[in-house]
Design an enzyme around this catalytic site. Sequence first.
Site, PDB file in Angstrom:
ATOM      1  N   CYS A  58      48.878  37.518  -5.879  1.00  0.00           N
ATOM      2  CA  CYS A  58      48.198  38.808  -5.818  1.00  0.00           C
ATOM      3  C   CYS A  58      46.715  38.558  -5.558  1.00  0.00           C
ATOM      4  O   CYS A  58      46.037  37.921  -6.371  1.00  0.00           O
ATOM      5  CB  CYS A  58      48.386  39.516  -7.155  1.00  0.00           C
ATOM      6  SG  CYS A  58      47.432  41.024  -7.323  1.00  0.00           S
ATOM      7  N   ASN A  59      46.229  39.043  -4.428  1.00  0.00           N
ATOM      8  CA  ASN A  59      44.815  38.861  -4.091  1.00  0.00           C
ATOM      9  C   ASN A  59      43.907  39.559  -5.100  1.00  0.00           C
ATOM     10  O   ASN A  59      42.845  39.050  -5.449  1.00  0.00           O
ATOM     11  CB  ASN A  59      44.529  39.447  -2.708  1.00  0.00           C
ATOM     12  CG  ASN A  59      45.164  38.653  -1.590  1.00  0.00           C
ATOM     13  OD1 ASN A  59      44.526  37.826  -0.974  1.00  0.00           O
ATOM     14  ND2 ASN A  59      46.445  38.890  -1.325  1.00  0.00           N
ATOM     15  N   CYS A  93      46.313  41.227   0.933  1.00  0.00           N
ATOM     16  CA  CYS A  93      47.119  41.831  -0.130  1.00  0.00           C
ATOM     17  C   CYS A  93      48.543  41.405   0.173  1.00  0.00           C
ATOM     18  O   CYS A  93      49.011  41.568   1.317  1.00  0.00           O
ATOM     19  CB  CYS A  93      46.994  43.353  -0.104  1.00  0.00           C
ATOM     20  SG  CYS A  93      48.136  44.174  -1.240  1.00  0.00           S
ATOM     21  N   THR A  94      49.213  40.852  -0.817  1.00  0.00           N
ATOM     22  CA  THR A  94      50.549  40.307  -0.540  1.00  0.00           C
ATOM     23  C   THR A  94      51.568  41.393  -0.187  1.00  0.00           C
ATOM     24  O   THR A  94      52.563  41.114   0.468  1.00  0.00           O
ATOM     25  CB  THR A  94      51.048  39.468  -1.731  1.00  0.00           C
ATOM     26  OG1 THR A  94      50.913  40.229  -2.939  1.00  0.00           O
ATOM     27  CG2 THR A  94      50.243  38.179  -1.855  1.00  0.00           C
ATOM     28  N   HIS A  95      51.290  42.628  -0.608  1.00  0.00           N
ATOM     29  CA  HIS A  95      52.192  43.723  -0.212  1.00  0.00           C
ATOM     30  C   HIS A  95      52.207  43.919   1.312  1.00  0.00           C
ATOM     31  O   HIS A  95      53.183  44.386   1.874  1.00  0.00           O
ATOM     32  CB  HIS A  95      51.741  45.045  -0.836  1.00  0.00           C
ATOM     33  CG  HIS A  95      52.162  45.246  -2.257  1.00  0.00           C
ATOM     34  ND1 HIS A  95      51.575  44.589  -3.314  1.00  0.00           N
ATOM     35  CD2 HIS A  95      53.123  46.046  -2.795  1.00  0.00           C
ATOM     36  CE1 HIS A  95      52.143  44.985  -4.444  1.00  0.00           C
ATOM     37  NE2 HIS A  95      53.089  45.868  -4.155  1.00  0.00           N
ATOM     38  N   ASP A 121      52.735  39.284  -9.591  1.00  0.00           N
ATOM     39  CA  ASP A 121      51.994  40.247  -8.776  1.00  0.00           C
ATOM     40  C   ASP A 121      52.111  41.586  -9.497  1.00  0.00           C
ATOM     41  O   ASP A 121      52.859  41.709 -10.482  1.00  0.00           O
ATOM     42  CB  ASP A 121      52.611  40.330  -7.364  1.00  0.00           C
ATOM     43  CG  ASP A 121      51.921  41.379  -6.494  1.00  0.00           C
ATOM     44  OD1 ASP A 121      50.684  41.437  -6.499  1.00  0.00           O
ATOM     45  OD2 ASP A 121      52.631  42.165  -5.825  1.00  0.00           O
ATOM     46  N   SER A 122      51.441  42.598  -8.978  1.00  0.00           N
ATOM     47  CA  SER A 122      51.558  43.931  -9.573  1.00  0.00           C
ATOM     48  C   SER A 122      52.924  44.561  -9.311  1.00  0.00           C
ATOM     49  O   SER A 122      53.288  45.520  -9.978  1.00  0.00           O
ATOM     50  CB  SER A 122      50.489  44.846  -8.974  1.00  0.00           C
ATOM     51  OG  SER A 122      50.712  44.970  -7.580  1.00  0.00           O
ATOM     52  N   GLU A 164      55.271  50.508  -2.191  1.00  0.00           N
ATOM     53  CA  GLU A 164      56.095  50.487  -3.416  1.00  0.00           C
ATOM     54  C   GLU A 164      57.119  51.629  -3.420  1.00  0.00           C
ATOM     55  O   GLU A 164      58.212  51.481  -3.939  1.00  0.00           O
ATOM     56  CB  GLU A 164      55.200  50.597  -4.659  1.00  0.00           C
ATOM     57  CG  GLU A 164      54.441  49.328  -5.006  1.00  0.00           C
ATOM     58  CD  GLU A 164      55.314  48.246  -5.687  1.00  0.00           C
ATOM     59  OE1 GLU A 164      56.366  48.574  -6.247  1.00  0.00           O
ATOM     60  OE2 GLU A 164      54.915  47.063  -5.629  1.00  0.00           O
TER      61      GLU A 164
HETATM   62  N1  DGL Z   1      49.802  42.606  -4.044  1.00  0.00           N
HETATM   63  C1  DGL Z   1      48.493  42.807  -4.514  1.00  0.00           C
HETATM   64  C2  DGL Z   1      47.409  42.066  -3.854  1.00  0.00           C
HETATM   65  O1  DGL Z   1      47.679  41.064  -3.214  1.00  0.00           O
HETATM   66  C3  DGL Z   1      48.213  43.900  -5.507  1.00  0.00           C
HETATM   67  C4  DGL Z   1      48.147  45.244  -4.920  1.00  0.00           C
HETATM   68  C5  DGL Z   1      47.944  46.343  -5.943  1.00  0.00           C
HETATM   69  O2  DGL Z   1      48.691  46.394  -6.918  1.00  0.00           O
HETATM   70  O3  DGL Z   1      47.044  47.164  -5.744  1.00  0.00           O
HETATM   71  O4  DGL Z   1      46.280  42.449  -3.933  1.00  0.00           O
END
Ligand code: DGL
Length: 244
Positions: A72-73, A177-179, A9-10, A151
Amino acid sequence: MKNKIGIFDSGVGGLTVLKSLSDKYKCIDYIYIGDNKYCPYGDKTKEELLNYAKRIVNYFIEKGISIIVIACNTSCSQTLDELKQIYKNITFIGVIDSTIDVFLKSKKNNVLVIGTSATINSNIYESKIKEKNNNIKVTNLATPKLVPLIENMEMTKEALNEYLNPYNDIDSIILACTHYKLIEKEIDKNIKVINSSDSIVNTIKNYIIESTTGSVKIYTTGNIIKFNKICKMIMNKEADYLDL
Ligand code: DGL
């Protein structure tokens, strides 16, 4: 024969996917990469996202991994099809299809999809949901303030309320978004919330074989001190820095 899975993921968002998987399947050797060097992914171009993904995939291949979970979506929406074309011997598993399957099972019909600008602009959730059921009303909303706040471990409540307040008639929200699983509890609306972190657990069982032991190795390509504050909370262990 050992089960080895690479997950990326990011940043810390994909740790929620790693957590769901490693709690359920202890027999896998997991390597996780939080690509904080380039976080957030949400405002990057398709070409940039493909380059980031390729260097991570190449690293996993060097480590003998042939199953990769894109936790990561944003990366899934922009790179999954290309990666499958480029790396024909690797199995890529994204988070989007399984999230949509879980949503469809909920039988809701007026959903708000929130995600990064790249995910929302791709319209991938709406088009995939409509392919399955054209009667569902899908509203898309980019919520780019959230990933940097998460973050940095800053308060997300105000930004979340500002984003969600105008939507009063929805019966469900997809956290695309996984975050966002990390702030799921802050959503006050008394409606069905589907996150994109847990749904993948069932998908993985088709790819693993019975085995007794496993391990978890976590890396970030960014600031290790900052990453570890959240990593310890989610995974109860520390990450190492990876120069990638
Ligand atoms: N966790 C991410 C997702 O599912 C990436 C979010 C990002 O870095 O902008 O999209």
